[in-house]
Design an enzyme around this catalytic site. Structure first.
Site, mmCIF file in Angstrom:
data_model
loop_
_atom_site.group_PDB
_atom_site.id
_atom_site.type_symbol
_atom_site.label_atom_id
_atom_site.label_comp_id
_atom_site.label_asym_id
_atom_site.label_seq_id
_atom_site.Cartn_x
_atom_site.Cartn_y
_atom_site.Cartn_z
ATOM 1 N N TYR A 23 -0.995 8.497 -2.507
ATOM 2 C CA TYR A 23 -1.114 8.174 -3.932
ATOM 3 C C TYR A 23 -2.333 8.872 -4.558
ATOM 4 O O TYR A 23 -2.356 9.138 -5.758
ATOM 5 C CB TYR A 23 -1.293 6.661 -4.112
ATOM 6 C CG TYR A 23 -0.041 5.812 -3.981
ATOM 7 C CD1 TYR A 23 1.194 6.348 -3.628
ATOM 8 C CD2 TYR A 23 -0.114 4.435 -4.234
ATOM 9 C CE1 TYR A 23 2.319 5.541 -3.521
ATOM 10 C CE2 TYR A 23 1.013 3.623 -4.135
ATOM 11 C CZ TYR A 23 2.225 4.181 -3.777
ATOM 12 O OH TYR A 23 3.325 3.374 -3.684
ATOM 13 N N GLY A 24 -3.352 9.084 -3.736
ATOM 14 C CA GLY A 24 -4.651 9.557 -4.241
ATOM 15 C C GLY A 24 -4.593 10.756 -5.172
ATOM 16 O O GLY A 24 -5.253 10.779 -6.209
ATOM 17 N N CYS A 40 -11.055 2.797 0.197
ATOM 18 C CA CYS A 40 -9.640 3.132 0.405
ATOM 19 C C CYS A 40 -9.257 2.355 1.652
ATOM 20 O O CYS A 40 -9.980 2.395 2.663
ATOM 21 C CB CYS A 40 -9.480 4.640 0.637
ATOM 22 S SG CYS A 40 -7.827 5.078 1.247
ATOM 23 N N THR A 41 -8.126 1.655 1.578
ATOM 24 C CA THR A 41 -7.808 0.747 2.692
ATOM 25 C C THR A 41 -7.414 1.489 3.969
ATOM 26 O O THR A 41 -7.338 0.878 5.036
ATOM 27 C CB THR A 41 -6.688 -0.228 2.273
ATOM 28 O OG1 THR A 41 -5.581 0.523 1.743
ATOM 29 C CG2 THR A 41 -7.195 -1.220 1.245
ATOM 30 N N HIS A 42 -7.172 2.795 3.868
ATOM 31 C CA HIS A 42 -6.921 3.571 5.093
ATOM 32 C C HIS A 42 -8.220 3.808 5.886
ATOM 33 O O HIS A 42 -8.168 4.036 7.085
ATOM 34 C CB HIS A 42 -6.352 4.950 4.742
ATOM 35 C CG HIS A 42 -4.895 4.962 4.404
ATOM 36 N ND1 HIS A 42 -4.403 4.436 3.238
ATOM 37 C CD2 HIS A 42 -3.818 5.459 5.079
ATOM 38 C CE1 HIS A 42 -3.076 4.622 3.196
ATOM 39 N NE2 HIS A 42 -2.703 5.234 4.304
ATOM 40 N N ASP A 50 0.868 -1.178 0.000
ATOM 41 C CA ASP A 50 0.000 0.000 0.000
ATOM 42 C C ASP A 50 0.909 1.233 0.000
ATOM 43 O O ASP A 50 2.130 1.110 0.162
ATOM 44 C CB ASP A 50 -0.890 -0.012 1.261
ATOM 45 C CG ASP A 50 -1.774 1.213 1.364
ATOM 46 O OD1 ASP A 50 -2.449 1.552 0.366
ATOM 47 O OD2 ASP A 50 -1.799 1.865 2.427
ATOM 48 N N SER A 51 0.288 2.408 -0.110
ATOM 49 C CA SER A 51 1.078 3.640 -0.030
ATOM 50 C C SER A 51 1.566 3.890 1.395
ATOM 51 O O SER A 51 2.462 4.710 1.591
ATOM 52 C CB SER A 51 0.216 4.821 -0.472
ATOM 53 O OG SER A 51 -0.867 4.984 0.425
ATOM 54 N N CYS A 81 -4.154 -1.487 -1.949
ATOM 55 C CA CYS A 81 -4.345 -0.046 -2.141
ATOM 56 C C CYS A 81 -5.294 0.100 -3.323
ATOM 57 O O CYS A 81 -4.991 -0.374 -4.428
ATOM 58 C CB CYS A 81 -3.010 0.607 -2.455
ATOM 59 S SG CYS A 81 -3.144 2.338 -2.923
ATOM 60 N N ASN A 82 -6.438 0.728 -3.080
ATOM 61 C CA ASN A 82 -7.419 0.884 -4.158
ATOM 62 C C ASN A 82 -6.877 1.733 -5.293
ATOM 63 O O ASN A 82 -7.109 1.444 -6.463
ATOM 64 C CB ASN A 82 -8.681 1.551 -3.620
ATOM 65 C CG ASN A 82 -9.439 0.672 -2.664
ATOM 66 O OD1 ASN A 82 -10.382 0.006 -3.046
ATOM 67 N ND2 ASN A 82 -9.013 0.630 -1.402
ATOM 68 N N THR A 83 -6.121 2.784 -4.937
ATOM 69 C CA THR A 83 -5.607 3.687 -5.967
ATOM 70 C C THR A 83 -4.638 2.938 -6.878
ATOM 71 O O THR A 83 -4.695 3.056 -8.109
ATOM 72 C CB THR A 83 -4.917 4.905 -5.312
ATOM 73 O OG1 THR A 83 -5.712 5.353 -4.211
ATOM 74 C CG2 THR A 83 -4.746 6.032 -6.297
ATOM 75 N N GLU A 127 -2.212 8.683 8.238
ATOM 76 C CA GLU A 127 -0.747 8.673 8.186
ATOM 77 C C GLU A 127 -0.141 9.534 9.302
ATOM 78 O O GLU A 127 0.981 9.290 9.719
ATOM 79 C CB GLU A 127 -0.254 9.148 6.808
ATOM 80 C CG GLU A 127 -0.585 8.185 5.668
ATOM 81 C CD GLU A 127 0.204 6.859 5.732
ATOM 82 O OE1 GLU A 127 1.379 6.874 6.128
ATOM 83 O OE2 GLU A 127 -0.381 5.815 5.384
HETATM 84 N N1 DGL Z 1 -4.795 3.024 0.900
HETATM 85 C C1 DGL Z 1 -4.769 3.721 -0.363
HETATM 86 C C2 DGL Z 1 -6.035 3.343 -1.137
HETATM 87 O O1 DGL Z 1 -6.656 2.344 -0.829
HETATM 88 C C3 DGL Z 1 -4.561 5.179 -0.098
HETATM 89 C C4 DGL Z 1 -4.008 5.919 -1.234
HETATM 90 C C5 DGL Z 1 -3.270 7.166 -0.893
HETATM 91 O O2 DGL Z 1 -2.101 7.045 -0.502
HETATM 92 O O3 DGL Z 1 -3.801 8.244 -1.135
HETATM 93 O O4 DGL Z 1 -6.411 3.978 -2.089
#
Ligand code: DGL
Length: 272
Positions: free
Chosen positions: A43-44, A187-189, A11-12, A75-77, A155
């Site tokens: 990443y978004g 988003c996994t966060h 993930d990011s 990470c979805n992105t 974060e």
């Molecule tokens: N956990 C990432 C996701 O699922 C977050 C992306 C990010 O860093 O903005 O999209």
């Protein structure tokens, strides 16, 4: 023995730990290598091309340096940007979080009125709308919404407080007006912000994350491909961050638990 090689999850930053938790709980004997690209989060807001390059780079690092037998793009992105390309280029099986998340939302939604929140990159990619269309022939009403700013709270190690509540109220207003019955945390966060999100959307809305469904998909694929570990043991966990490792260990332990006490560093070479 390929069966005894680890599962790679990336993930990011901290978000993919929600998926790692579900994978480890379901498959405690498997070894897991987790990579959080905290040096380059979020990443978004980045272009999908740039996120695709990052995802390719991390995937080859996990395959070549850690000999992972399966990759989870947690990470979805990154999944929205790169899953198709990764599936073509990486020579281990790959699972993303978008299809498992959409499936989980379809399974629990009673009225088919589903909100999907995610990063700007994920929502603008249209990946969720495509996934829902492919997975369900029912007439679903979808409400996709980007929530810039949420990832940064996680974060920074903040998952409650007035500032987060104010942002959540502002961002989630369209979801509240839409009267959805299900809200997919795309988003996994976001599962780390579930309490703050639930406070705004109300307790009648079912919050769904992709973590458990992704873990089930991992277990299924390992079985189908005959790649599951054959040893009855406590799997080894390795955590790697491209950013500040002491910060990753500090916040990571709060989010994930004491297993995340030690974090290895991986620095990307500066581009020539
Ligand atoms: N956990 C990432 C996701 O699922 C977050 C992306 C990010 O860093 O903005 O999209």
């Amino acid at each position: 023995m390929p069966n005894e090689q680890p599962i790679g999850i990336f993930d990011s930053g901290f978000g993919g730990l929600t998926v790692a938790r579900a994978v480890i709980d379901l498959l405690p004997c498997e070894d897991v290598v987790y990579f959080g690209d905290t040096a380059r989060y979020p990443y978004g807001p980045r272009s999908l091309d740039e996120v695709r390059d990052f995802a390719m780079q991390i995937s080859s690092y996990l395959v070549n340096q850690h000999s992972v037998k399966l990759l989870v793009v947690a990470c979805n992105t990154a999944a929205a940007a790169a899953l198709d390309d990764l599936t073509e280029t990486v020579n281990v099986p790959i699972i993303g979080v978008i299809y498992p998340g959409a499936q989980a939302a379809i399974d629990v939604s009673e009225k088919g009125k589903i909100g999907v929140i995610g990063t700007v990159g994920t929502i603008n990619s249209g990946a969720y709308v495509r996934a829902f269309q492919e997975l369900s022939s029912d007439q679903l009403e979808l409400f996709p919404l980007a929530c810039p700013g949420f990832v940064e709270f996680v974060e920074r190690g903040e998952s409650s407080g007035e500032k987060l509540h104010v942002l959540a109220e502002r961002l989630l207003a369209p979801i509240v007006s839409a009267e959805v019955d299900t809200l997919l945390l795309g988003c996994t966060h976001y599962p780390y912000l579930a309490r703050a999100i639930a406070k705004v959307v109300g307790s009648d809305v079912v919050l769904v994350s992709s973590a458990d469904e992704t873990a089930f998909a991992v277990a299924k694929l390992l079985k189908e491909m005959d790649l599951a570990t054959e040893e009855e043991k406590n799997g080894k966990r390795v955590f790697i961050s491209s950013g500040d490792v002491s910060w990753f260990a500090e916040v990571g332990q709060r989010l994930f638990g004491p297993e995340l006490a030690s974090v290895q560093a991986h620095e990307w070479n500066p581009s020539p």
